[in-house]
Design a protein around this motif. Structure first.
Motif, short mmCIF file in Angstrom:
data_model
loop_
_atom_site.label_atom_id
_atom_site.label_comp_id
_atom_site.label_asym_id
_atom_site.label_seq_id
_atom_site.Cartn_x
_atom_site.Cartn_y
_atom_site.Cartn_z
N VAL A 54 29.71 -14.41 -60.00
CA VAL A 54 28.70 -14.81 -59.03
C VAL A 54 29.30 -14.70 -57.64
N PHE A 55 28.66 -13.95 -56.80
CA PHE A 55 29.11 -13.78 -55.42
C PHE A 55 28.17 -14.55 -54.52
N SER A 56 28.72 -15.46 -53.75
CA SER A 56 27.89 -16.21 -52.81
C SER A 56 27.87 -15.48 -51.48
N PRO A 57 26.70 -15.29 -50.92
CA PRO A 57 26.63 -14.62 -49.62
C PRO A 57 26.99 -15.54 -48.45
N TRP A 58 27.20 -16.83 -48.72
CA TRP A 58 27.52 -17.78 -47.66
C TRP A 58 28.99 -17.69 -47.28
N LEU A 59 29.24 -17.60 -46.00
CA LEU A 59 30.59 -17.76 -45.48
C LEU A 59 30.70 -19.19 -44.95
N THR A 60 31.90 -19.69 -44.84
CA THR A 60 32.10 -21.00 -44.25
C THR A 60 31.52 -20.98 -42.84
N PRO A 61 30.72 -21.98 -42.47
CA PRO A 61 30.08 -21.98 -41.14
C PRO A 61 31.09 -21.85 -40.00
N VAL A 62 30.61 -21.31 -38.90
CA VAL A 62 31.40 -21.26 -37.68
C VAL A 62 30.89 -22.34 -36.73
N ARG A 63 31.73 -22.78 -35.85
CA ARG A 63 31.28 -23.75 -34.86
C ARG A 63 30.53 -23.05 -33.74
N LEU A 64 31.03 -21.86 -33.32
CA LEU A 64 30.49 -21.20 -32.14
C LEU A 64 30.40 -19.69 -32.34
N VAL A 65 29.49 -19.07 -31.59
CA VAL A 65 29.34 -17.62 -31.55
C VAL A 65 29.37 -17.18 -30.09
N SER A 66 30.14 -16.15 -29.80
CA SER A 66 30.24 -15.66 -28.43
C SER A 66 28.91 -15.12 -27.94
N THR A 67 28.64 -15.31 -26.67
CA THR A 67 27.42 -14.80 -26.06
C THR A 67 27.71 -13.68 -25.08
N ALA A 68 28.99 -13.40 -24.87
CA ALA A 68 29.43 -12.32 -23.97
C ALA A 68 30.81 -11.87 -24.43
N ASN A 69 31.22 -10.70 -23.96
CA ASN A 69 32.56 -10.20 -24.27
C ASN A 69 33.61 -11.20 -23.80
N ILE A 70 34.61 -11.43 -24.63
CA ILE A 70 35.74 -12.28 -24.26
C ILE A 70 36.95 -11.37 -24.16
N ALA A 71 37.50 -11.25 -22.95
CA ALA A 71 38.63 -10.35 -22.72
C ALA A 71 39.89 -10.92 -23.36
N GLY A 72 40.64 -10.05 -24.01
CA GLY A 72 41.88 -10.47 -24.65
C GLY A 72 42.63 -9.28 -25.20
N THR A 73 43.74 -9.58 -25.87
CA THR A 73 44.59 -8.56 -26.47
C THR A 73 44.55 -8.71 -27.97
N TYR A 74 44.19 -7.63 -28.66
CA TYR A 74 44.08 -7.65 -30.11
C TYR A 74 45.35 -7.11 -30.74
N TYR A 75 45.82 -7.81 -31.79
CA TYR A 75 46.97 -7.38 -32.58
C TYR A 75 46.50 -7.36 -34.03
N ASN A 76 46.62 -6.24 -34.72
CA ASN A 76 46.04 -6.04 -36.05
C ASN A 76 46.90 -6.57 -37.20
N GLY A 77 47.84 -7.44 -36.92
CA GLY A 77 48.67 -8.05 -37.96
C GLY A 77 49.93 -7.26 -38.22
N PRO A 78 50.90 -7.88 -38.89
CA PRO A 78 52.20 -7.24 -39.11
C PRO A 78 52.14 -5.96 -39.94
N SER A 79 51.15 -5.84 -40.81
CA SER A 79 51.02 -4.62 -41.62
C SER A 79 49.94 -3.70 -41.07
N ASN A 80 49.41 -4.00 -39.89
CA ASN A 80 48.38 -3.20 -39.23
C ASN A 80 47.15 -2.98 -40.12
N ASN A 81 46.76 -4.05 -40.85
CA ASN A 81 45.61 -3.93 -41.75
C ASN A 81 44.60 -5.07 -41.59
#
Length: 154
Positions: free
Chosen positions: A9-36
């Motif tokens: 059984v797969f539940s389509p529910w994800l754990t709720p979030v507190r907030l959702v962005s309403t505009a772009n948030i500038a920052g630096t993305y790092y894809n993790g130590p294995s780049n995945n």
């Protein structure tokens, strides 16, 4: 003896979030130590972060929904707030095997998005940190409208 097979059984529910962005948030993305995408972080050069009129605190789950670089979109957890704000991809959304079209997440706070739902849509990314991750808003899903007088049935 009878053997029964069943589907997972797969539940389509994800754990709720507190907030959702309403505009772009500038920052630096790092894809993790294995780049995945596993352990991926988004670092914001600020000492605080306000999303949808609410100041974030450590531990908040947030959905970056309106990013200019769409590969940085997704659900993050606020890991630290100091001279920078560090968000880390949430444990349930760190790799493509965890992302299923149709999954949805409820929003708990915000002046614009509180009570709304967001759905992960196709096409799903083939590579985290490269391909777009798209959540569509369903702002009508959080509210119910009633007409007529009050119910006397119960």
């Amino acid at each position: 003896m009878t053997t029964t097979f069943s589907q997972t059984v797969f539940s389509p529910w994800l754990t709720p979030v507190r907030l959702v962005s309403t505009a772009n948030i500038a920052g630096t993305y790092y894809n993790g130590p294995s780049n995945n995408g596993v352990g991926a972080t988004y670092t914001i050069a600020a000492s605080s972060l306000t999303i949808d009129s609410v100041v974030c605190v450590v531990g908040d789950r947030v959905l970056l929904h309106t990013q200019t670089a769409t590969y940085t979109q997704g659900i993050y957890v606020v890991k630290s707030i100091g001279s920078t704000v560090v968000l880390e991809r949430s444990d349930d959304q760190q790799n493509i095997e965890q992302m299923k079209a149709g999954e949805y997440v409820a929003v708990g706070a915000g002046s614009v998005n509180a009570g709304n739902f967001y759905t992960l849509v196709e096409p799903l990314p083939q590579f985290i940190g490269v391909d777009a991750i798209v959540f569509n808003a369903d702002p009508s899903a959080g509210g119910v409208s009633f007409s007529g007088g009050p119910s006397t049935a119960n």
